[in-house]
Design a protein around this motif. Structure first.
Motif, PDB file in Angstrom:
ATOM      1  N   ILE A   1       0.857  -1.184   0.000  1.00  0.00           N
ATOM      2  CA  ILE A   1       0.000   0.000   0.000  1.00  0.00           C
ATOM      3  C   ILE A   1       0.902   1.246   0.000  1.00  0.00           C
ATOM      4  O   ILE A   1       1.822   1.356   0.805  1.00  0.00           O
ATOM      5  N   THR A   2       0.604   2.164  -0.899  1.00  0.00           N
ATOM      6  CA  THR A   2       1.501   3.311  -1.062  1.00  0.00           C
ATOM      7  C   THR A   2       1.096   4.524  -0.226  1.00  0.00           C
ATOM      8  O   THR A   2       1.846   5.499  -0.178  1.00  0.00           O
ATOM      9  N   GLY A   3      -0.030   4.460   0.431  1.00  0.00           N
ATOM     10  CA  GLY A   3      -0.431   5.577   1.275  1.00  0.00           C
ATOM     11  C   GLY A   3      -1.929   5.523   1.554  1.00  0.00           C
ATOM     12  O   GLY A   3      -2.673   4.855   0.831  1.00  0.00           O
ATOM     13  N   ILE A   4      -2.349   6.228   2.615  1.00  0.00           N
ATOM     14  CA  ILE A   4      -3.782   6.227   2.933  1.00  0.00           C
ATOM     15  C   ILE A   4      -4.297   7.631   3.250  1.00  0.00           C
ATOM     16  O   ILE A   4      -5.245   7.791   4.016  1.00  0.00           O
ATOM     17  N   ASP A   5      -3.652   8.629   2.674  1.00  0.00           N
ATOM     18  CA  ASP A   5      -4.212   9.972   2.786  1.00  0.00           C
ATOM     19  C   ASP A   5      -5.332  10.073   1.751  1.00  0.00           C
ATOM     20  O   ASP A   5      -5.076  10.003   0.546  1.00  0.00           O
ATOM     21  N   PRO A   6      -6.575  10.256   2.197  1.00  0.00           N
ATOM     22  CA  PRO A   6      -7.696  10.211   1.243  1.00  0.00           C
ATOM     23  C   PRO A   6      -7.657  11.319   0.204  1.00  0.00           C
ATOM     24  O   PRO A   6      -8.278  11.198  -0.853  1.00  0.00           O
ATOM     25  N   GLY A   7      -6.911  12.389   0.482  1.00  0.00           N
ATOM     26  CA  GLY A   7      -6.848  13.485  -0.472  1.00  0.00           C
ATOM     27  C   GLY A   7      -5.629  13.440  -1.372  1.00  0.00           C
ATOM     28  O   GLY A   7      -5.534  14.197  -2.325  1.00  0.00           O
ATOM     29  N   VAL A   8      -4.698  12.576  -1.052  1.00  0.00           N
ATOM     30  CA  VAL A   8      -3.427  12.560  -1.787  1.00  0.00           C
ATOM     31  C   VAL A   8      -3.165  11.213  -2.473  1.00  0.00           C
ATOM     32  O   VAL A   8      -2.610  11.160  -3.568  1.00  0.00           O
ATOM     33  N   GLU A   9      -3.588  10.139  -1.846  1.00  0.00           N
ATOM     34  CA  GLU A   9      -3.247   8.815  -2.357  1.00  0.00           C
ATOM     35  C   GLU A   9      -3.813   8.599  -3.759  1.00  0.00           C
ATOM     36  O   GLU A   9      -4.985   8.886  -4.022  1.00  0.00           O
ATOM     37  N   PHE A  10      -2.940   8.062  -4.625  1.00  0.00           N
ATOM     38  CA  PHE A  10      -3.330   7.925  -6.024  1.00  0.00           C
ATOM     39  C   PHE A  10      -2.853   6.586  -6.572  1.00  0.00           C
ATOM     40  O   PHE A  10      -2.494   6.488  -7.732  1.00  0.00           O
ATOM     41  N   ASP A  11      -2.796   5.607  -5.695  1.00  0.00           N
ATOM     42  CA  ASP A  11      -2.291   4.329  -6.185  1.00  0.00           C
ATOM     43  C   ASP A  11      -2.966   3.193  -5.417  1.00  0.00           C
ATOM     44  O   ASP A  11      -4.185   3.173  -5.293  1.00  0.00           O
ATOM     45  N   THR A  12      -2.172   2.308  -4.846  1.00  0.00           N
ATOM     46  CA  THR A  12      -2.736   1.080  -4.293  1.00  0.00           C
ATOM     47  C   THR A  12      -3.563   1.277  -3.027  1.00  0.00           C
ATOM     48  O   THR A  12      -4.325   0.386  -2.649  1.00  0.00           O
ATOM     49  N   GLY A  13      -3.417   2.423  -2.392  1.00  0.00           N
ATOM     50  CA  GLY A  13      -4.168   2.689  -1.171  1.00  0.00           C
ATOM     51  C   GLY A  13      -5.674   2.662  -1.391  1.00  0.00           C
ATOM     52  O   GLY A  13      -6.455   2.549  -0.440  1.00  0.00           O
ATOM     53  N   VAL A  14      -6.061   2.710  -2.660  1.00  0.00           N
ATOM     54  CA  VAL A  14      -7.489   2.748  -2.987  1.00  0.00           C
ATOM     55  C   VAL A  14      -8.235   1.509  -2.476  1.00  0.00           C
ATOM     56  O   VAL A  14      -9.419   1.584  -2.136  1.00  0.00           O
ATOM     57  N   VAL A  15      -7.540   0.376  -2.368  1.00  0.00           N
ATOM     58  CA  VAL A  15      -8.226  -0.846  -1.901  1.00  0.00           C
ATOM     59  C   VAL A  15      -8.638  -0.732  -0.434  1.00  0.00           C
ATOM     60  O   VAL A  15      -9.574  -1.378   0.007  1.00  0.00           O
ATOM     61  N   VAL A  16      -7.931   0.114   0.289  1.00  0.00           N
ATOM     62  CA  VAL A  16      -8.235   0.316   1.706  1.00  0.00           C
ATOM     63  C   VAL A  16      -9.170   1.521   1.877  1.00  0.00           C
ATOM     64  O   VAL A  16     -10.155   1.469   2.606  1.00  0.00           O
ATOM     65  N   LEU A  17      -8.835   2.601   1.181  1.00  0.00           N
ATOM     66  CA  LEU A  17      -9.571   3.862   1.364  1.00  0.00           C
ATOM     67  C   LEU A  17     -11.058   3.709   1.090  1.00  0.00           C
ATOM     68  O   LEU A  17     -11.890   4.309   1.777  1.00  0.00           O
ATOM     69  N   ASN A  18     -11.405   2.909   0.098  1.00  0.00           N
ATOM     70  CA  ASN A  18     -12.821   2.779  -0.258  1.00  0.00           C
ATOM     71  C   ASN A  18     -13.641   2.002   0.763  1.00  0.00           C
ATOM     72  O   ASN A  18     -14.867   1.905   0.630  1.00  0.00           O
ATOM     73  N   LEU A  19     -12.976   1.450   1.768  1.00  0.00           N
ATOM     74  CA  LEU A  19     -13.712   0.799   2.858  1.00  0.00           C
ATOM     75  C   LEU A  19     -13.877   1.740   4.048  1.00  0.00           C
ATOM     76  O   LEU A  19     -14.800   1.606   4.837  1.00  0.00           O
ATOM     77  N   ILE A  20     -12.947   2.691   4.161  1.00  0.00           N
ATOM     78  CA  ILE A  20     -12.962   3.595   5.317  1.00  0.00           C
ATOM     79  C   ILE A  20     -13.750   4.879   5.016  1.00  0.00           C
ATOM     80  O   ILE A  20     -14.403   5.439   5.879  1.00  0.00           O
ATOM     81  N   TYR A  21     -13.620   5.321   3.783  1.00  0.00           N
ATOM     82  CA  TYR A  21     -14.224   6.598   3.399  1.00  0.00           C
ATOM     83  C   TYR A  21     -15.321   6.376   2.362  1.00  0.00           C
ATOM     84  O   TYR A  21     -15.387   5.328   1.725  1.00  0.00           O
TER      85      TYR A  21
ATOM     86  N   PRO B   1       2.132  19.357   5.109  1.00  0.00           N
ATOM     87  CA  PRO B   1       2.573  17.961   4.918  1.00  0.00           C
ATOM     88  C   PRO B   1       2.435  17.091   6.172  1.00  0.00           C
ATOM     89  O   PRO B   1       2.353  15.874   6.082  1.00  0.00           O
ATOM     90  N   ARG B   2       2.394  17.751   7.331  1.00  0.00           N
ATOM     91  CA  ARG B   2       2.242  17.000   8.591  1.00  0.00           C
ATOM     92  C   ARG B   2       0.937  16.180   8.583  1.00  0.00           C
ATOM     93  O   ARG B   2       0.869  15.099   9.156  1.00  0.00           O
ATOM     94  N   LEU B   3      -0.072  16.716   7.904  1.00  0.00           N
ATOM     95  CA  LEU B   3      -1.359  16.022   7.855  1.00  0.00           C
ATOM     96  C   LEU B   3      -1.243  14.714   7.057  1.00  0.00           C
ATOM     97  O   LEU B   3      -1.767  13.671   7.465  1.00  0.00           O
ATOM     98  N   GLU B   4      -0.537  14.769   5.950  1.00  0.00           N
ATOM     99  CA  GLU B   4      -0.343  13.547   5.160  1.00  0.00           C
ATOM    100  C   GLU B   4       0.439  12.508   5.971  1.00  0.00           C
ATOM    101  O   GLU B   4       0.122  11.317   5.955  1.00  0.00           O
ATOM    102  N   GLU B   5       1.452  12.993   6.697  1.00  0.00           N
ATOM    103  CA  GLU B   5       2.235  12.065   7.539  1.00  0.00           C
ATOM    104  C   GLU B   5       1.336  11.402   8.575  1.00  0.00           C
ATOM    105  O   GLU B   5       1.446  10.215   8.845  1.00  0.00           O
TER     106      GLU B   5
END
Lengths: 537, 340
Positions: A43-63, A188-192
């Motif tokens: 998973i490349t990231g889980i910032d819902p406003g920034v992630e643009f790759d594999t994080g989508v498999v997780v994000l679509n369950l949380i958001y 950037p602290r928010l993305e972290e």
């Protein structure tokens, strides 16, 4: 002697105890319904406003988005918005669902929608990161009242489609700024903070633990507003997304009952697994594989050579051998069923014609070409071998270079810097951010120096697709006409070939799970909406 | 006491030099390798501002600086304890490395708890009955064990246990994943600290097959070292004298000959432990376990230099620490050895 016997007996006892423990031990049947899903990439990231790759498999369950669009049924389903209306070409009104709460207990309101969308857009505007460009049409998000927002646009756009995008359309709590200690929404602290393993969405699952390199654990959000509507008596209590990179390892995990659903089982193993009681669900997707020609390097800078290669591809074998039936031959640039799809833009396998084209190009002798593919992608590897054999019949020697994805991308974009070092042929796989054909076409736009791996620089083509994009918001039919024209330009010049549209094959434990079709949406590649998965009890 | 302060200081300096060397070599290799970490750090951008995003990421990562400046910054950050964020995973490098190292370490420890006594037993037995058929059998077995590819053995074991319906894949059952409270990162220890025998048994069941696969090499190697060393020791003059004085055989073997071997056995075992770290990375991959091996495999294609460097430094430190510890034990046990 006595001691030796004692030692030997002790060792044997220890070994026996270990073996007995191993053989009798089974994990205590849990009252929880836990489902493990094997996914191939970290998973490349889980910032819902920034992630643009594999994080989508997780994000679509949380958001959740405001809406979701089902392209197979051609219908919108309200999620966080209950109604929406196009006031005029540059204004859309959305009314929010009442009583929805974020996972931290704060209520969903219009301010949260404004915050989420503007942050996603502004992050892109300031850094170029994330999918925020989908909101570039937004001039302002106006809070009408607690449950209504007005989108004021700077140019006409299909906000209903954008708001139901797979990326960048998630709504999240503005409280995240406070929680993270960030100074502003684009700090950037928010993305972290998000990527440390924090999330505040409204979706059916909550983030329980986040290990992007190995697994992500999600637990059921009992407060989710939609449980009654899903009519699912036994959804998973826990979902574990496991990162298992190789198809062989996914198969081992499935057989070892450590995985319940796998997406990358070796194609050849699927019939065997089915005969052993495993379930299989084949779903169409908008994930396609595009063969791109380097138009800046000899000899693929000649249209005849590119067409000769296109005619050398054994398309029938591609379906039977490479895809094993799990996909369809591509046409034009856009996958079947997606807006902007154009029928009959497919080359035919014809080696005589290919030979003739090579002769016309004055290249009937021996030619050496190279193709770059992504390592570990079973279909690409098989296709490259098939093409190599076919081109050999024309006297073309094809060198196959298999690289990790990051290196493939670098080789592809090098066509702008050093075209003679960039490969003659390269495969790019693509899937959409939201329901607009523009992204598929944009990868041959003259300004796209990152993804236009053909090095194709055609002002007319670029103007046509730019115009088509703007027309999406005012005259959809006219817009599609222009996209069709663009597809024909790519096809007639053989700049790139959409080799195949991939079908996604989910192999799962049929004794444990029922996978409803609502759990999948071709717009959401590799995403399983687990609220629609039933666990047999 | 055979260990002097100067020895400890020398070892520390040596360790720092090794870590520095590994950092330099790793960084240079990543620098020369194809691939662009800035593209990964930028989140694989698309759209009209994609190039801009990558250019900004390059500046953020310091990749726009000359190589020597990049390296200097990297080393300074690393040694000041700021390991930064992973380029691929966007998480703290320290957390990523430590939680995966704990998994690898747990596997290694269980493997060596098994392999040391078994290897010693086989070696001693073989040596005492040197020339017998049992000796020949043990000797052949130890050669086979220490030369069989662990990856292959692991795969065979996984298939065997899976066919017996024994859960061996993964580190812990999914049912327990959410219930385990991680304190030290070693699940066997954590489950006991939590008082959860059921979780302990599950973790234990899952760790035995990979630990067995991993223990084959040290069992074979320890058995061979023990056999050769003990056989030589039994020919030593002091042992012969002890025998001629009429001391019981057991006292001669265990009290004199074997005792004298402890330092060299400790040192050899330390080396085998370090070597096995590499094997552990392959075995954990086969059994679907977390660990440094799979972490590195995922970090390398992304040119994730902060993570790759940190993981390799940890591996190096294990190697250095294990061998230093073995040297110190050798010095403590054998007064004739002085570490200066």
């Amino acid at each position: 002697m006595k001691n030796k016997v004692l030692v030997a007996v002790s060792l044997l006892i220890i070994l026996a105890v270990a073996l007995i423990l191993i053989s009798i031990h089974r994990p205590t049947p849990s009252v929880k319904r836990v489902v493990a899903y094997a996914y191939r990439d970290a998973i490349t990231g889980i910032d819902p406003g920034v992630e643009f790759d594999t994080g989508v498999v997780v994000l679509n369950l949380i958001y959740e988005q405001l809406l979701i669009y089902d392209p197979l049924r051609d219908e919108f389903t309200p999620l966080l918005a209950v109604s929406w209306e196009k006031i005029n070409d540059t204004a859309w009104l959305f009314v929010l669902r009442d009583g929805v709460k974020f996972q931290d207990g704060t209520p969903l309101d219009a301010e949260a929608v404004k915050f989420s969308i503007e942050r996603t857009r502004d992050t892109y505007g300031e850094t170029g990161r994330g999918p925020g460009y989908i909101w570039s049409c937004i001039e302002e998000v106006i809070v009408v009242n607690k449950t209504a927002v007005l989108f004021k646009l700077s140019y006409p756009a299909r906000i209903d489609l954008i708001a139901s995008g797979a990326y960048g359309a998630f709504i999240y709590s503005p409280k995240v700024v406070e929680y993270s200690g960030a100074k502003s929404s684009t700090d950037p602290r928010l993305e972290e903070w998000f990527n440390e393993g924090n999330a505040v969405g409204t979706g059916p699952y909550k983030l329980a633990s986040y290990r992007p390199e190995s697994e992500v654990r999600l637990v059921k959000n009992n407060e989710w507003w939609g449980w009654r509507e899903t009519d699912n008596p036994s959804p998973p209590d826990e979902v574990i997304v496991k990162i298992i990179e190789t198809p062989e390892a996914q198969e081992s995990g499935l057989r070892a009952k450590s995985i319940d659903i796998a997406i990358n089982i070796p194609r050849a193993s699927i019939p065997g697994l089915e005969s052993q009681g495993y379930g299989k669900l084949t779903m169409p997707s908008y994930h396609n594989f595009i063969l791109v020609f380097n138009t800046r390097r000899h000899p693929t800078n000649m249209a005849e050579v590119r067409k000769a290669i296109a005619h050398a591809i054994p398309y029938d074998e591609l379906i039977s051998t490479v895809l094993r039936g799990y996909g369809r031959i591509g046409s034009g640039l856009v996958p079947y069923g997606f807006p902007g799809y154009v029928e009959n833009l497919t080359y035919k396998h014809d080696l005589s014609l290919a030979q003739k084209l090579l002769e016309e190009a004055g290249l009937a002798g021996r030619i050496s070409l190279e193709i770059v593919i992504t390592a570990g992608y079973e279909e690409e590897e098989k296709f490259a071998s098939l093409l190599k054999d076919s081109l050999a019949k024309l006297g073309i020697e094809l060198t196959i270079i298999s690289l990790p994805w990051e290196f493939v991308k670098e080789r592809g974009s090098s066509v702008w810097v050093n075209p003679n070092e960039a490969p003659h042929l390269i495969i790019n796989d693509w899937w959409p951010t939201y329901l607009s054909p523009y992204e598929y076409y944009y990868i041959f736009h003259k300004d796209d120096k990152e993804w236009n791996w053909a090095g194709y620089e055609d002002d007319e083509y670029s103007q046509i697709i730019d115009e088509a994009f703007v027309l999406e918001g005012v005259d959809w039919a006219k817009s599609m006409e222009l996209y069709t024209k663009a597809a024909q330009m790519i096809f007639s010049n053989a700049i790139a070939i959409n080799l195949w549209d991939m079908a996604h094959v989910y192999v799962y434990d049929g004794g444990k799970l029922v996978l409803r079709e609502e759990a999948f949406n071709p717009l959401f590649s590799y995403v399983i909406f687990f609220q629609y998965v039933e666990v047999k009890t | 006491m055979g260990v002097t302060l100067s020895y400890v200081v020398k070892r520390i300096i040596f360790s720092i030099a090794i870590v520095l060397g590994i950092s330099i070599i790793t960084y240079v290799f990543i620098y020369l390798a194809p691939g662009d970490p800035a593209y990964v750090w930028a989140g694989r951008p698309r759209g009209p501002l994609a190039s801009e995003a990558i250019a900004k990421a390059r500046v953020e990562l310091g990749l726009d600086q000359p190589i020597y400046v990049q390296f200097l910054l990297h080393v300074l950050r690393f040694f000041s304890g700021n390991w930064g964020l992973s380029i691929r995973f966007k998480q703290s490098v320290f957390s990523l490395v430590m939680r995966n190292f704990a998994s690898t370490l747990e596997l290694l420890l269980v493997s060596f708890i098994t392999s040391i006594p078994v290897g010693l037993f086989l070696g001693i037995y073989s040596s005492l009955y040197r020339g017998s058929r049992v000796d020949a059998a043990i000797n052949s077995l130890s050669i086979v064990l220490s030369n069989t590819p662990r990856f292959w053995i692991g795969l065979a074991m996984l298939l065997a246990f899976t066919s017996l319906n024994v859960p061996t894949y993964g580190r812990i059952s999914d049912s327990f994943r959410g219930e385990l409270v991680e304190r030290v990162g070693l699940y066997l220890v954590d489950s006991l600290l939590q008082g959860r025998l059921d979780i302990f048994l599950d973790v234990f069941t899952r760790i035995i097959p990979p630990a067995l696969a991993l223990s084959l090499y040290p069992i074979g190697a320890i058995a061979r070292v023990t056999r050769i060393s003990l056989s030589e020791a039994l020919q030593e003059e002091f042992v012969r004298e002890a025998v001629s004085l009429g001391l019981p055989r057991k006292t001669v073997v265990y009290g004199y000959a074997l005792r004298g071997l402890i330092p060299s056995l400790v040192q050899a075992t330390g080396l085998f432990f370090s070597y096995s770290l590499i094997d552990a990375m392959a075995v954990e991959y086969v059994f679907g376990r977390e660990g440094l091996g799979s972490l590195l495999v995922k970090a390398i294609p992304a040119n994730d230099f902060p993570l790759i460097t940190a993981a390799l430094v940890i591996v190096t430190l294990v190697y250095v620490v294990t061998n230093t510890a073995a040297d110190i034990v050798q010095a403590l046990v054998n007064p004739r050895v002085t570490m200066q």
